[in-house]
Scaffold this active site. Structure first.
Site, short mmCIF file in Angstrom:
data_model
loop_
_atom_site.label_atom_id
_atom_site.label_comp_id
_atom_site.label_asym_id
_atom_site.label_seq_id
_atom_site.Cartn_x
_atom_site.Cartn_y
_atom_site.Cartn_z
N ASP A 113 29.39 34.56 42.47
CA ASP A 113 29.83 34.26 43.91
C ASP A 113 29.13 35.49 44.66
O ASP A 113 28.63 35.22 45.70
CB ASP A 113 31.28 34.03 44.15
CG ASP A 113 31.53 32.99 43.57
OD1 ASP A 113 31.16 31.76 43.86
OD2 ASP A 113 32.71 32.83 43.20
N LYS B 14 41.99 43.49 46.42
CA LYS B 14 40.76 42.80 45.57
C LYS B 14 39.55 42.54 46.17
O LYS B 14 39.30 42.47 47.26
CB LYS B 14 41.42 41.18 45.35
CG LYS B 14 42.19 40.86 44.23
CD LYS B 14 41.54 40.31 42.82
CE LYS B 14 42.24 40.51 41.73
NZ LYS B 14 43.28 39.35 41.61
N ILE B 15 38.39 42.81 45.50
CA ILE B 15 37.08 42.69 46.01
C ILE B 15 36.48 41.50 45.51
O ILE B 15 36.16 41.24 44.40
CB ILE B 15 36.25 43.97 45.31
CG1 ILE B 15 36.90 45.23 45.54
CG2 ILE B 15 34.91 43.94 46.28
CD1 ILE B 15 37.33 45.88 46.88
N MET B 16 36.32 40.38 46.56
CA MET B 16 35.78 39.12 46.09
C MET B 16 34.47 39.14 45.61
O MET B 16 33.55 39.90 46.10
CB MET B 16 35.96 38.17 47.40
CG MET B 16 37.36 38.11 47.72
SD MET B 16 38.47 37.65 46.30
CE MET B 16 39.92 37.83 47.11
N GLY B 17 34.45 38.30 44.62
CA GLY B 17 32.86 38.17 44.11
C GLY B 17 32.79 38.87 42.82
O GLY B 17 31.83 39.06 42.13
N HIS C 220 39.09 31.15 43.63
CA HIS C 220 37.98 30.34 43.00
C HIS C 220 36.66 30.06 43.73
O HIS C 220 36.31 31.20 43.98
CB HIS C 220 38.78 29.13 42.58
CG HIS C 220 38.15 28.05 41.62
ND1 HIS C 220 37.22 28.33 40.91
CD2 HIS C 220 38.40 26.89 41.19
CE1 HIS C 220 36.87 27.11 40.23
NE2 HIS C 220 37.58 26.39 40.55
N HIS D 151 36.07 38.15 36.36
CA HIS D 151 36.08 36.69 35.98
C HIS D 151 37.15 36.76 35.04
O HIS D 151 37.55 37.67 34.16
CB HIS D 151 34.66 36.50 35.27
CG HIS D 151 34.73 34.81 35.33
ND1 HIS D 151 35.00 34.31 34.15
CD2 HIS D 151 34.10 34.24 36.09
CE1 HIS D 151 34.75 32.97 34.46
NE2 HIS D 151 34.18 33.07 35.72
N ARG E 42 29.23 21.26 41.72
CA ARG E 42 30.34 21.29 40.79
C ARG E 42 30.57 19.78 40.72
O ARG E 42 31.13 19.34 39.54
CB ARG E 42 31.25 22.13 41.12
CG ARG E 42 32.29 22.22 40.20
CD ARG E 42 31.79 22.68 38.73
NE ARG E 42 31.32 24.02 38.45
CZ ARG E 42 31.91 25.12 38.50
NH1 ARG E 42 33.33 25.00 38.41
NH2 ARG E 42 31.20 26.21 38.52
N ARG F 57 50.25 16.68 30.01
CA ARG F 57 51.59 17.07 30.22
C ARG F 57 52.31 17.95 29.67
O ARG F 57 52.76 18.11 28.53
CB ARG F 57 52.41 15.60 30.11
CG ARG F 57 53.82 15.64 30.79
CD ARG F 57 54.51 16.84 31.00
NE ARG F 57 55.89 16.61 31.37
CZ ARG F 57 56.91 17.44 31.38
NH1 ARG F 57 56.62 18.67 30.80
NH2 ARG F 57 58.07 17.41 32.01
N1 COA Z 1 38.65 43.38 42.69
C1 COA Z 1 39.63 44.58 42.37
N2 COA Z 1 40.30 44.44 41.31
C2 COA Z 1 40.12 43.22 40.21
C3 COA Z 1 39.41 42.55 40.44
C4 COA Z 1 38.55 42.44 41.85
N3 COA Z 1 37.44 41.51 42.19
N4 COA Z 1 39.37 41.60 39.71
C5 COA Z 1 40.19 42.02 38.73
N5 COA Z 1 40.65 42.97 39.18
C6 COA Z 1 41.59 43.83 38.50
C7 COA Z 1 43.13 43.07 38.38
O1 COA Z 1 43.85 43.33 39.33
C8 COA Z 1 43.57 43.67 37.06
O2 COA Z 1 44.04 44.98 37.63
P1 COA Z 1 45.56 45.28 37.02
O3 COA Z 1 45.55 45.20 35.69
O4 COA Z 1 45.82 46.77 37.57
O5 COA Z 1 46.47 44.39 37.67
C9 COA Z 1 42.23 43.93 36.08
O6 COA Z 1 41.34 44.31 37.25
C10 COA Z 1 42.04 42.87 35.44
O7 COA Z 1 42.05 41.85 35.93
P2 COA Z 1 41.71 40.34 35.14
O8 COA Z 1 42.98 40.15 34.16
O9 COA Z 1 40.51 40.72 34.47
O10 COA Z 1 41.45 39.29 36.15
P3 COA Z 1 42.16 37.81 35.99
O11 COA Z 1 41.60 37.04 34.99
O12 COA Z 1 43.63 37.77 36.24
O13 COA Z 1 41.46 37.29 37.34
C11 COA Z 1 39.77 36.53 38.93
C12 COA Z 1 40.10 36.80 37.40
C13 COA Z 1 38.28 36.05 38.81
C14 COA Z 1 40.81 35.66 39.67
C15 COA Z 1 39.79 38.16 39.34
O14 COA Z 1 38.83 38.98 38.83
C16 COA Z 1 39.68 38.01 40.99
O15 COA Z 1 40.51 37.72 41.82
N6 COA Z 1 38.29 38.16 41.66
C17 COA Z 1 38.07 38.24 42.84
C18 COA Z 1 37.93 36.71 43.22
C19 COA Z 1 36.58 36.10 42.65
O16 COA Z 1 35.60 36.50 42.85
N7 COA Z 1 36.65 34.77 42.21
C20 COA Z 1 35.68 34.02 41.56
C21 COA Z 1 35.71 33.87 40.25
S1 COA Z 1 34.13 33.13 39.67
#
Ligand code: COA
Length: 375
Positions: A312, A255-258, A222, A261, A337, A356
């Protein structure tokens, strides 16, 4: 166009969990609106306090209302001595999000919201005091100085930058921080906001709602993603290294952060805005590494996975160019926020039923209890 994904499965994806008049996320058109206004227009033309006022009071302020609101917030910046003493006892090794959590909670001890009629005053106090909580602790713990938590800055953006750096920020930096606070202010039923609403639905006090939301925002999936993105960007010193490194991470299924969504399908409308500002800051400070490396990672993610930067990713470089320590990235998100969280608490309280949900049971079928001496 930032449109919503078709969602299913775990994590309450795609479930409507309540109603809100505060924002839309991923609906066709703007991609993100606050009370009907496109966030891109707000980021271009408003200051953060206008947006806070819009979220909390329902309409954009007139100029006299904005002036009055900014003056009110300015007068609420001083921290109580007891809170400063608590902040001084938190070790320098603490994560600033834990400091924010303690600061919000302790303020609730000193200035409790005993009646929901106080919800506006309690919220405005937090909006005014949170930058001071963050910077008082940070500068005491890391630089050994006890700062004043008041400044002559008219808005939260300039106030925060001045507290952090101990000098008047440039117009450009103040403007970028204003934009950043606007972009982070509200985002429908995200995890931290939902936490705040669940807490509000029990008729708890607003400091508990905000403290719980801070704890939820802390996680790297998040709010913590901007810090994690910076840590990754800093590992690379050339575009080639970044390209190869990102490919390797994808190969290892990291996972690549940022990126990505939970709601947006092909872009995050906040990204284009902060990316432009980050590029401008890069030019201003003569950066030849961080911004190009960020763009290289962005390119690989799109080419390989069709994953796009969320709000982000370019916030990380923008904050770095303004000299903000990485561990303060998510606490800044809190300062913004907070306004969305509070507006959701007000909304939940105005039409409340305790939240609930039910669970699908996957455990044992009913079985016989046997006393401990017979097992
Ligand atoms: N890096 C690499 N792979 C990613 C990814 C990322 N940042 N985000 C999604 N994926 C992959 C998932 O692992 C999934 O692969 P799979 O089908 O082989 O398991 C696929 O892409 C689809 O994922 P999705 O269902 O769209 O993501 P989600 O809704 O479960 O999760 C987030 C959404 C934001 C939690 C996720 O994209 C994430 O962890 N991003 C990185 C953290 C981040 O930037 N958070 C800030 C959000 S504003």
């Amino acid at each position: 166009m930032a449109e919503a994904k078709t969602l299913s499965g775990a994590g309450l994806r795609g479930q409507v969990a309540g109603q809100t008049a505060l924002s839309t996320v991923g609906q066709s058109g703007a991609g993100l609106t606050y009370r009907g206004y496109d966030v891109r227009d707000l980021a271009r033309g408003a200051v953060f306090e206008e947006v806070a006022y819009l979220l909390l009071y329902g309409e954009l302020p007139t100029q006299p209302q904005l002036d009055e609101y900014r003056t009110k917030l300015k007068l609420l910046r001083e921290l109580p001595q007891a809170l400063k003493e608590v902040l001084e006892r938190i070790p320098a090794t603490a994560h600033p999000m834990d400091v924010m959590r303690t600061g919000a909670s302790f303020l609730g001890n000193l200035e409790p919201e005993v009646d929901s009629a106080q919800q506006y005053d309690a919220t405005n106090r937090m909006v005014a005091a949170f930058p001071g909580i963050m910077c008082y602790w940070y500068r005491f713990a890391h630089q050994g100085v006890r700062i004043e938590t008041t400044t002559e800055q008219p808005g939260v953006a300039g106030h925060f930058l001045e507290l952090l750096h101990g000098k008047t920020p440039s117009d450009l930096h103040r403007q970028v921080m204003d934009v950043s606070l606007i972009l982070y202010a509200e985002h429908e039923f995200n995890a931290s906001t939902f936490t705040a609403r669940v807490c509000a639905s029990t008729l708890s006090d607003i400091h508990s709602c905000i403290t719980g939301a801070i704890g939820t925002l802390r996680g790297p999936l998040h709010g913590g993603a901007n810090e994690a993105a910076m840590a990754m960007i800093e590992r690379f010193s050339t575009v080639d290294e970044a390209t190869r490194g990102t490919l390797d991470m994808l190969e290892r299924k990291e996972k690549i952060m940022g990126f990505g969504h939970a709601i947006y399908r092909d872009s995050d409308p906040r990204n284009e805005i902060i990316k432009d500002w980050s590029r401008m800051l890069a030019d201003e400070c003569g950066d030849t590494v961080i911004f190009p490396v960020s763009v290289a990672i962005d390119r690989v993610m799109w080419e390989q996975k069709k994953l796009f930067p969320n709000a982000d990713f370019y916030h990380a470089s923008a904050y770095r160019f303004m000299g903000i320590p990485t561990e303060l990235f998510t606490p800044i998100f809190v300062c913004s926020r907070l306004t969305g969280w509070a507006a959701h608490v007000f909304e939940q309280r105005a039409n409340n039923r305790i939240i609930r949900p039910s669970a699908e049971y996957t455990g044992h079928s009913e079985r016989q209890f046997v006393a401990i001496n017979q097992r």
